[in-house]
Design an enzyme around this catalytic site. Structure first.
Site, short mmCIF file in Angstrom:
data_model
loop_
_atom_site.label_atom_id
_atom_site.label_comp_id
_atom_site.label_asym_id
_atom_site.label_seq_id
_atom_site.Cartn_x
_atom_site.Cartn_y
_atom_site.Cartn_z
N GLY A 50 23.44 55.70 75.85
CA GLY A 50 23.75 54.67 76.48
C GLY A 50 25.18 53.85 75.77
O GLY A 50 26.02 53.72 76.30
N TYR A 51 24.88 53.84 74.41
CA TYR A 51 26.22 53.26 73.66
C TYR A 51 27.31 54.34 73.67
O TYR A 51 28.53 53.82 73.97
CB TYR A 51 25.57 52.68 72.30
CG TYR A 51 26.49 52.15 71.53
CD1 TYR A 51 26.64 50.72 71.90
CD2 TYR A 51 27.37 52.56 70.70
CE1 TYR A 51 27.44 49.90 71.13
CE2 TYR A 51 28.09 51.62 69.84
CZ TYR A 51 28.10 50.43 69.87
OH TYR A 51 29.04 49.59 69.43
N ARG A 52 27.21 55.51 73.17
CA ARG A 52 28.31 56.54 73.31
C ARG A 52 28.89 56.42 74.62
O ARG A 52 30.36 56.51 74.62
CB ARG A 52 27.88 57.86 72.98
CG ARG A 52 27.45 57.78 71.38
CD ARG A 52 27.30 59.23 70.94
NE ARG A 52 26.80 59.44 69.78
CZ ARG A 52 27.59 59.55 68.61
NH1 ARG A 52 28.80 59.14 68.56
NH2 ARG A 52 26.95 59.90 67.31
#
Length: 221
Positions: free
Chosen positions: A141-143
């Site tokens: 999700g972050y990447r």
């Protein structure tokens, strides 16, 4: 004296932006959902109750700022939730896209009437959003959300150039904040923001759209 608006201003890098900008004599507008005691004690203008994932909330902020011209808009608000291939949480991935990628674009678009010729927009992304630099996988999700944010920043650099507005796409470094668990291997928020402000100060229409580390290194996409 420049007028600077910072999102995610209640702690960490956002708070440090507010502190250093105020210290050098700029007018600071700190935007957050809930203010921290340290932010309230700073004595800057605080706009609370703002959720960058909500259209009405962002529109309310724009209305509150009626008549205010912004010289610098720093899109700092973001979240980090660990999502691995073995434990895929698609709700978490969606939420990280909403906060990290869509929110800054929503806010920038809403505040465009407050940004004139010569204004600057800073997009706080991450090296973890570099496709070339991804050597460990994970953090889906972050990447993914930070890749999307960097792309939004690059498009904004092109679209805003005719208006005289420059865009910096910035990685703060590994910083000792709550988001990173106050890692001992990171730099302090003060050191990070000192470098980030140097990048924003050096931003021009000629280098708009560049992806920088806070230390000045140009990062790969």
């Amino acid at each position: 004296m420049a007028t600077c608006l910072i999102t995610g201003a209640n702690r960490g890098i956002g708070y440090e932006y507010c502190r250093q900008l105020q210290e050098r004599g700029d007018r600071v507008i700190a935007v957050c959902r809930q203010p921290s005691d340290e932010l309230k004690d700073l004595g800057v203008q605080v706009e609370t109750g703002i959720d960058i994932t909500d259209d009405a909330s962002v529109a309310e902020l724009a209305q509150r700022l009626e008549g205010t011209q912004l010289d610098v808009l720093i899109n700092n608000a973001g979240i980090l939730e660990r999502v691995t291939l073995d434990d895929l949480d698609f709700d978490s991935i969606r939420q990280q896209f909403e906060v990290n990628a869509i929110g800054p674009l929503r806010l920038t678009a809403a505040l465009l009437p407050h940004l004139g010729d010569g204004a600057k927009v800073a997009i706080m992304t991450s090296r973890m959003g570099s496709i070339s630099d991804n050597t460990s996988g994970g953090s889906y999700g972050y990447r993914m959300s930070k890749v999307a944010l960097s792309m939004a920043g690059k498009s904004l650099a092109h679209d805003l150039k005719p208006k005289g507005i420059a865009v910096a796409i910035l990685h703060p470094g590994l910083v000792q904040t709550r988001m990173t668990g106050f890692t001992n291997s990171g730099i302090t928020p003060a050191e990070s923001v000192k470098g980030l402000l140097a990048r924003i100060d050096a931003l021009t229409l000629e280098n708009s759209g560049t992806f920088w580390h806070s230390n000045g290194e140009v990062l790969p996409w």
